[in-house]
Design an enzyme around this catalytic site. Structure first.
Site, PDB file in Angstrom:
ATOM      1  N   ASP A   1       0.859  -1.190   0.000  1.00  0.00           N
ATOM      2  CA  ASP A   1       0.000   0.000   0.000  1.00  0.00           C
ATOM      3  C   ASP A   1       0.893   1.236   0.000  1.00  0.00           C
ATOM      4  OD1 ASP A   1      -1.741   2.215   0.953  1.00  0.00           O
ATOM      5  OD2 ASP A   1      -3.196   0.621   1.290  1.00  0.00           O
ATOM      6  N   ILE A   2       0.573   2.174  -0.856  1.00  0.00           N
ATOM      7  CA  ILE A   2       1.402   3.369  -1.028  1.00  0.00           C
ATOM      8  C   ILE A   2       1.353   4.298   0.196  1.00  0.00           C
ATOM      9  CG2 ILE A   2      -0.321   4.879  -2.143  1.00  0.00           C
ATOM     10  CD1 ILE A   2       1.812   5.419  -4.320  1.00  0.00           C
TER      11      ILE A   2
ATOM     12  N   ASN B   1     -12.668  -2.816   3.272  1.00  0.00           N
ATOM     13  CA  ASN B   1     -13.609  -1.702   3.352  1.00  0.00           C
ATOM     14  C   ASN B   1     -14.549  -1.796   2.165  1.00  0.00           C
ATOM     15  OD1 ASN B   1     -12.202  -0.588   5.594  1.00  0.00           O
ATOM     16  ND2 ASN B   1     -10.716   0.321   4.205  1.00  0.00           N
TER      17      ASN B   1
ATOM     18  N   GLN C   1     -14.041   2.786   1.822  1.00  0.00           N
ATOM     19  CA  GLN C   1     -13.466   2.275   0.568  1.00  0.00           C
ATOM     20  C   GLN C   1     -13.158   3.449  -0.357  1.00  0.00           C
ATOM     21  OE1 GLN C   1     -15.968  -0.488  -1.596  1.00  0.00           O
ATOM     22  NE2 GLN C   1     -14.294  -1.126  -2.962  1.00  0.00           N
TER      23      GLN C   1
ATOM     24  N   HIS D   1     -10.458  -5.676  -2.596  1.00  0.00           N
ATOM     25  CA  HIS D   1      -9.119  -5.997  -2.073  1.00  0.00           C
ATOM     26  C   HIS D   1      -9.179  -6.236  -0.573  1.00  0.00           C
ATOM     27  CE1 HIS D   1      -9.716  -1.628  -1.856  1.00  0.00           C
ATOM     28  NE2 HIS D   1      -8.974  -1.651  -0.759  1.00  0.00           N
ATOM     29  N   PHE D   2      -8.193  -6.985  -0.102  1.00  0.00           N
ATOM     30  CA  PHE D   2      -7.981  -7.143   1.340  1.00  0.00           C
ATOM     31  C   PHE D   2      -6.720  -6.380   1.724  1.00  0.00           C
ATOM     32  CE2 PHE D   2     -10.430 -11.178   0.817  1.00  0.00           C
ATOM     33  CZ  PHE D   2     -11.424 -10.894   1.729  1.00  0.00           C
ATOM     34  N   HIS D   3      -6.802  -5.697   2.874  1.00  0.00           N
ATOM     35  CA  HIS D   3      -5.616  -5.089   3.472  1.00  0.00           C
ATOM     36  C   HIS D   3      -5.019  -6.093   4.453  1.00  0.00           C
ATOM     37  CE1 HIS D   3      -6.607  -0.702   2.637  1.00  0.00           C
ATOM     38  NE2 HIS D   3      -7.778  -1.270   2.410  1.00  0.00           N
TER      39      HIS D   3
HETATM   40  P1  AMP Z   1      -9.547   1.335   0.516  1.00  0.00           P
HETATM   41  O1  AMP Z   1      -9.542   2.735   1.042  1.00  0.00           O
HETATM   42  O2  AMP Z   1      -9.934   0.297   1.487  1.00  0.00           O
HETATM   43  O3  AMP Z   1     -10.334   1.266  -0.782  1.00  0.00           O
HETATM   44  O4  AMP Z   1      -8.024   1.004   0.178  1.00  0.00           O
HETATM   45  C1  AMP Z   1      -7.376   1.493  -0.939  1.00  0.00           C
HETATM   46  C2  AMP Z   1      -5.920   1.558  -0.615  1.00  0.00           C
HETATM   47  O5  AMP Z   1      -5.204   1.642  -1.820  1.00  0.00           O
HETATM   48  C3  AMP Z   1      -5.510   2.771   0.226  1.00  0.00           C
HETATM   49  O6  AMP Z   1      -4.968   2.313   1.463  1.00  0.00           O
HETATM   50  C4  AMP Z   1      -4.472   3.476  -0.640  1.00  0.00           C
HETATM   51  O7  AMP Z   1      -3.368   3.953   0.109  1.00  0.00           O
HETATM   52  C5  AMP Z   1      -4.034   2.375  -1.600  1.00  0.00           C
HETATM   53  N1  AMP Z   1      -3.573   2.833  -2.892  1.00  0.00           N
HETATM   54  C6  AMP Z   1      -4.160   3.729  -3.718  1.00  0.00           C
HETATM   55  N2  AMP Z   1      -3.442   3.865  -4.853  1.00  0.00           N
HETATM   56  C7  AMP Z   1      -2.367   3.035  -4.739  1.00  0.00           C
HETATM   57  C8  AMP Z   1      -1.253   2.730  -5.569  1.00  0.00           C
HETATM   58  N3  AMP Z   1      -1.082   3.314  -6.752  1.00  0.00           N
HETATM   59  N4  AMP Z   1      -0.349   1.835  -5.125  1.00  0.00           N
HETATM   60  C9  AMP Z   1      -0.500   1.239  -3.913  1.00  0.00           C
HETATM   61  N5  AMP Z   1      -1.537   1.480  -3.088  1.00  0.00           N
HETATM   62  C10 AMP Z   1      -2.458   2.370  -3.482  1.00  0.00           C
END
Ligand code: AMP
Ligand code: ZN
Length: 146
Positions: free
Chosen positions: A29-30, A85, A92, A98-100
């Site tokens: 995750d970025i 989420n 979300q 996706h899963f974190h």
């Molecule tokens: P959610 O908020 O549960 O939909 O999670 C989306 C996640 O994706 C967030 O934690 C962001 O930090 C992550 N995210 C968004 N863009 C990127 C990317 N280009 N590379 C890696 N993670 C990302």
């Protein structure tokens, strides 16, 4: 392609890949909650947890379990959160399911939402409301994939 995770799945966006096979990809995750925070996705686009087909969901959960163990051991974490989420109200922000996996440490901050207390009888009412829908839709749980 508008979806950032579809772009990542296709290898068209810069990311730190942790695992990849034909159907799934895991990457850092970025904006991590903790360093090593990893996202696990099906390569095919499904908006959220509810729309992932059963066979892909099984593989996704199995891979998430495997990677959670790997992340815990490799980073010497004390525990981990698995989070999904779903919907804007749930936080979300990327609408590709996706899963974190978030590694956690004993002296970590607590990530526990504030809890509520049920008023008299309302616990019973909530359970009853949910149970009535379980009964109504139980056939879906037992339906065979075709
Ligand atoms: P959610 O908020 O549960 O939909 O999670 C989306 C996640 O994706 C967030 O934690 C962001 O930090 C992550 N995210 C968004 N863009 C990127 C990317 N280009 N590379 C890696 N993670 C990302
Ligand atoms: Zn997508």
């Amino acid at each position: 392609m508008d979806c950032i995770f579809c772009n990542i799945a296709a290898g068209n966006a810069d990311t730190q890949v942790i695992f990849e096979n034909e159907n799934y990809k895991a990457f850092l995750d970025i904006n991590p909650v903790n360093y090593g925070h990893t996202l696990v996705i099906p390569k095919k686009h499904y908006d959220n947890f509810l729309t992932v087909p059963e066979n892909e969901l099984n593989g996704l959960i199995k891979l998430t379990q495997f990677l959670a163990g790997v992340i815990k051991r490799s980073l010497n974490a004390d525990g981990f959160n698995i989070i999904s989420n779903n919907g804007t109200s749930a936080g979300q922000s990327v609408f590709h399911s996706h899963f974190h996996i978030i590694p956690r440490f004993d002296k970590d901050f607590a990530m526990k939402p504030e809890t509520k207390t049920y008023s008299e009888n309302s616990m019973n009412e909530y359970a009853g409301k949910i149970r009535s829908f379980v009964t109504k839709y139980e056939d879906l749980l037992n339906a065979k994939e075709n």
